[in-house]
Every structure is written in structure tokens, then in C-alpha cells.
Scaffold this motif. Sequence first.
Motif, PDB file in Angstrom:
ATOM      1  N   GLY A 188       0.766  -1.289   0.095  1.00 16.21           N
ATOM      2  CA  GLY A 188       0.105   0.180   0.006  1.00 16.21           C
ATOM      3  C   GLY A 188       0.701   1.319   0.027  1.00 16.21           C
ATOM      4  N   ALA A 189       2.167   1.294   0.033  1.00 16.23           N
ATOM      5  CA  ALA A 189       3.082   2.336   0.004  1.00 16.23           C
ATOM      6  C   ALA A 189       3.508   2.606  -1.248  1.00 16.23           C
ATOM      7  N   ASP A 190       3.985   3.971  -1.832  1.00 16.39           N
ATOM      8  CA  ASP A 190       4.153   4.560  -3.169  1.00 16.39           C
ATOM      9  C   ASP A 190       4.908   5.522  -2.566  1.00 16.39           C
ATOM     10  N   LEU A 191       6.346   5.462  -2.692  1.00 18.90           N
ATOM     11  CA  LEU A 191       7.091   6.518  -2.365  1.00 18.90           C
ATOM     12  C   LEU A 191       8.497   6.739  -3.149  1.00 18.90           C
ATOM     13  N   TRP A 192       9.109   7.757  -2.886  1.00 18.61           N
ATOM     14  CA  TRP A 192      10.773   8.029  -3.503  1.00 18.61           C
ATOM     15  C   TRP A 192      11.403   7.967  -2.327  1.00 18.61           C
ATOM     16  N   PHE A 193      12.773   7.162  -2.379  1.00 16.70           N
ATOM     17  CA  PHE A 193      13.613   7.257  -1.512  1.00 16.70           C
ATOM     18  C   PHE A 193      15.104   7.624  -1.680  1.00 16.70           C
ATOM     19  N   ALA A 194      15.575   8.430  -1.068  1.00 20.36           N
ATOM     20  CA  ALA A 194      17.123   8.845  -1.305  1.00 20.36           C
ATOM     21  C   ALA A 194      17.875   8.719  -0.166  1.00 20.36           C
ATOM     22  N   ALA A 217       4.164  14.062  -4.438  1.00 25.12           N
ATOM     23  CA  ALA A 217       4.686  12.780  -4.366  1.00 25.12           C
ATOM     24  C   ALA A 217       5.336  12.614  -3.137  1.00 25.12           C
ATOM     25  N   PRO A 218       5.153  11.549  -2.323  1.00 25.67           N
ATOM     26  CA  PRO A 218       5.805  11.318  -1.046  1.00 25.67           C
ATOM     27  C   PRO A 218       7.305  10.734  -1.276  1.00 25.67           C
ATOM     28  N   PHE A 219       8.070  11.207  -0.306  1.00 22.07           N
ATOM     29  CA  PHE A 219       9.527  10.907  -0.389  1.00 22.07           C
ATOM     30  C   PHE A 219      10.418  11.100   0.915  1.00 22.07           C
ATOM     31  N   VAL A 231      10.890  13.158   6.040  1.00 23.63           N
ATOM     32  CA  VAL A 231       9.988  12.710   5.530  1.00 23.63           C
ATOM     33  C   VAL A 231       8.874  13.318   4.863  1.00 23.63           C
ATOM     34  N   TYR A 232       8.301  13.315   3.928  1.00 21.37           N
ATOM     35  CA  TYR A 232       7.221  14.092   2.971  1.00 21.37           C
ATOM     36  C   TYR A 232       6.126  13.238   2.594  1.00 21.37           C
ATOM     37  N   ASP A 233       5.053  13.501   3.271  1.00 19.70           N
ATOM     38  CA  ASP A 233       3.849  12.755   3.161  1.00 19.70           C
ATOM     39  C   ASP A 233       2.827  13.205   2.039  1.00 19.70           C
ATOM     40  N   GLY A 234       3.328  14.415   1.369  1.00 23.13           N
ATOM     41  CA  GLY A 234       2.553  14.891   0.165  1.00 23.13           C
ATOM     42  C   GLY A 234       1.826  16.288   0.503  1.00 23.13           C
ATOM     43  N   GLY A 235       2.084  16.237   1.931  1.00 25.01           N
ATOM     44  CA  GLY A 235       1.324  17.690   2.371  1.00 25.01           C
ATOM     45  C   GLY A 235       2.394  18.440   3.383  1.00 25.01           C
ATOM     46  N   GLU A 236       2.665  17.777   4.195  1.00 26.45           N
ATOM     47  CA  GLU A 236       3.844  18.438   4.795  1.00 26.45           C
ATOM     48  C   GLU A 236       5.143  17.469   5.136  1.00 26.45           C
ATOM     49  N   TRP A 237       6.231  18.100   5.557  1.00 23.00           N
ATOM     50  CA  TRP A 237       7.423  17.322   5.939  1.00 23.00           C
ATOM     51  C   TRP A 237       7.852  17.437   7.482  1.00 23.00           C
ATOM     52  N   TYR A 238       8.464  16.609   8.023  1.00 25.78           N
ATOM     53  CA  TYR A 238       8.858  16.476   9.350  1.00 25.78           C
ATOM     54  C   TYR A 238      10.274  15.693   9.347  1.00 25.78           C
ATOM     55  N   ASP A 247      19.060   0.248   9.998  1.00 30.04           N
ATOM     56  CA  ASP A 247      18.879   0.593   8.604  1.00 30.04           C
ATOM     57  C   ASP A 247      17.548   0.815   8.280  1.00 30.04           C
ATOM     58  N   LEU A 248      17.266   2.245   8.017  1.00 30.52           N
ATOM     59  CA  LEU A 248      15.743   2.647   7.687  1.00 30.52           C
ATOM     60  C   LEU A 248      15.162   1.868   6.331  1.00 30.52           C
ATOM     61  N   GLN A 249      16.245   1.611   5.299  1.00 34.09           N
ATOM     62  CA  GLN A 249      15.833   0.941   4.139  1.00 34.09           C
ATOM     63  C   GLN A 249      15.385  -0.246   4.338  1.00 34.09           C
ATOM     64  N   ARG A 250      15.696  -1.200   5.324  1.00 35.04           N
ATOM     65  CA  ARG A 250      15.092  -2.712   5.481  1.00 35.04           C
ATOM     66  C   ARG A 250      13.760  -2.466   5.807  1.00 35.04           C
ATOM     67  N   ALA A 251      12.951  -1.401   6.331  1.00 39.12           N
ATOM     68  CA  ALA A 251      11.760  -1.471   6.747  1.00 39.12           C
ATOM     69  C   ALA A 251      11.055  -0.768   5.813  1.00 39.12           C
ATOM     70  N   LEU A 252      11.274  -0.321   4.588  1.00 43.02           N
ATOM     71  CA  LEU A 252      10.582   0.195   3.575  1.00 43.02           C
ATOM     72  C   LEU A 252      10.257  -0.730   2.645  1.00 43.02           C
ATOM     73  N   PRO A 253       9.443  -0.424   1.535  1.00 47.34           N
ATOM     74  CA  PRO A 253       9.007  -1.464   0.661  1.00 47.34           C
ATOM     75  C   PRO A 253      10.168  -1.563  -0.322  1.00 47.34           C
TER      76      PRO A 253
END
Length: 311
Positions: A188-194, A217-219, A231-238, A247-253
Motif C-alpha cells: 500500500g506504500a508508493d514513495l521515493w527514497f534517497a 509525491a511522498p518521499f 519524511v514528506y507525506d505529500g502535504g507536510e514534511w517532518y 538501517d531505515l531502508q530495511r523497513a521500507l517497501p
Amino acid sequence: MASSKTTAAQPRSAAPEIYSEVAYAYDGSLEGLLTAVFVSYERHEKPTDVAPEARLQPRLGQRVAAIETDPAKAERVLRGVKRTCGWAAALAVKRAACADDPDAGTAVFRFVRYAMDEQKRRRCDQCRKRLSCKGRGGVGPCPKQRGRAFSDITHPAVEHLFRIARAVSQECEHMRQFARFQHLRGDGADLWFARVNPKASVVPLIMAHFVERMGDAPFIIYDEVHELAGVYDGGEWYLVSTHGNGDLQRALPRDSTDEALYAEAWRTFYRSVSIDARYNPELRRQFMPKRFWKNLTELQESPAALRATAR
């Protein structure tokens, strides 16, 4: 003949412990640093060192005062810097607060104290032209002198802050140039990761740029050096601290099905525009530091090439 009198030695009371210097330790954030500046005025102290608690190395005989972050006090200091020194000085303070330089906190503190004191010397009531001035009518600091302290680059307090802020500004520009996003999709997640590895904690300074570029676009921009994610959810960033979470990327899609195709297309374009006769590795390392190479898509081997090498 005068008689001599002997007196019994009186026991001395324990002398109170005296500290000749004081150091302020804050939590490492911009708000914590500005709170330390506010507290120095509040306590009428001039600390020798102002540094994050994790980096502070107290000197011999130096008292350490832990400063608790107060956003309200920090906002008052930032407004004061903007009002008396201008927006350029306030921006330099923000950038220097993100630096990894161990003297960054002390540099910000000394600049703010110097700039505030210098602005007080230029009050309208001490000016010969106060009667004919069309400014504030002779009340408060002179509006025409705003920002004059920050332009005095020959002063040690200004030069130190300017040098640190310029280095952080260059690191922000590197991140805007060399951040490479991967398209992730799943569950259910659709985002960009850098993933980035800057020398300074510049993610808070570059988030607004990428929000404008990415639209809705969330990223996520993950700073693997400072363990901080924007983290940007498409409306606000925090900001999210990943300290101690691995490692954060291991918990991501995982990468989307078309991510490998896009990455290979980008590598092909990069190779096609290069000119072998003008290859200059030293110039390449100068404009594209080698520490960024591991996160650049165009400099990574494609999966097909890796399989061919394994054979």
C-alpha cells in the motif's frame, strides 16, 4: 620588653569550589543552541564553550551547565537576530547550527553576542542625525545599520561563523545535485527514497527544495551519517530520528518493478554523453566528491553486468 603572644591555629573552613570558566551543553539542535544564547543573557554569563552534549569535552576546572531546550526562548533569539542583523545573518546562524564542526555552537554564540552588542552602539539617540532622520524617530537601533555587523568579515566572530556557514551551504548544494531517488512500492506504500551521506546535518535545510521539486509525491531523504530522515507525506514534511533503529531502508517497501529499468536507462544515458578523449579523473573527483559515489545510480554496476562478472 614587649611580650610575644602565641595564638592557636584556627581550623580553616573548606573553601568553596570556584570555577573560572563555564561551558554550555545543549541537545545539538538549532533550538537548543539558540536557547543557550538566551540563557547566557538571562544568567549574565559568557560561556567559553557552547557545544552539543555528545561532543563537549570540558576543560580543566571548567563548569558544565546543561541547557534545556525551550522553543519559545529560541524563537525570541532568532527574531532578535533577524530584526537587528538581517535575514542573511539569521540564515547563516541556521546553517552553522547544522555543521559538524565542534566549534560551530561557540561560533554562533560569539557572533550573536557581538552582533547584538554592536547594534546597541548604533542607537538613534546617540546619532548626530537623529533629528533629521526619517527612520524610527530616534527610538531603538538604527534601521539603516541593520546587517552591518554581519558584513564586517574581518572581525573574528563574524569570520568564524561565515566560514562554517559557507561550508554548510556548499554541502547543501552537493545534496541538491547528488541525491538520487529510488521508486519504492508495496504494502500500500508508493514513495521515493534517497540515501545521502553529507558532512553536515543538512536534511532540514534541503527538504523545502525537494518538496517544491517533487510536488505531491511522498518521499524520504535518509541521512545515514547522522541517522536522520526527512519524511514528506505529500502535504507536510517532518524529521524522524533513526538512531538505534538500524538501517531505515530495511523497513521500507522494495523497489518497484520499473525501478531497475529506469536505473539502467539513466546509466546508459550517463555513459552515452561521456567523452572518453576528455576523461579527467582528478577534475571529476573535484566536482563530484568520491564519498558520494556509492549512492549515485550512474556509478553503480547494473545487475546484468554483475551477473556477467560473476560468471
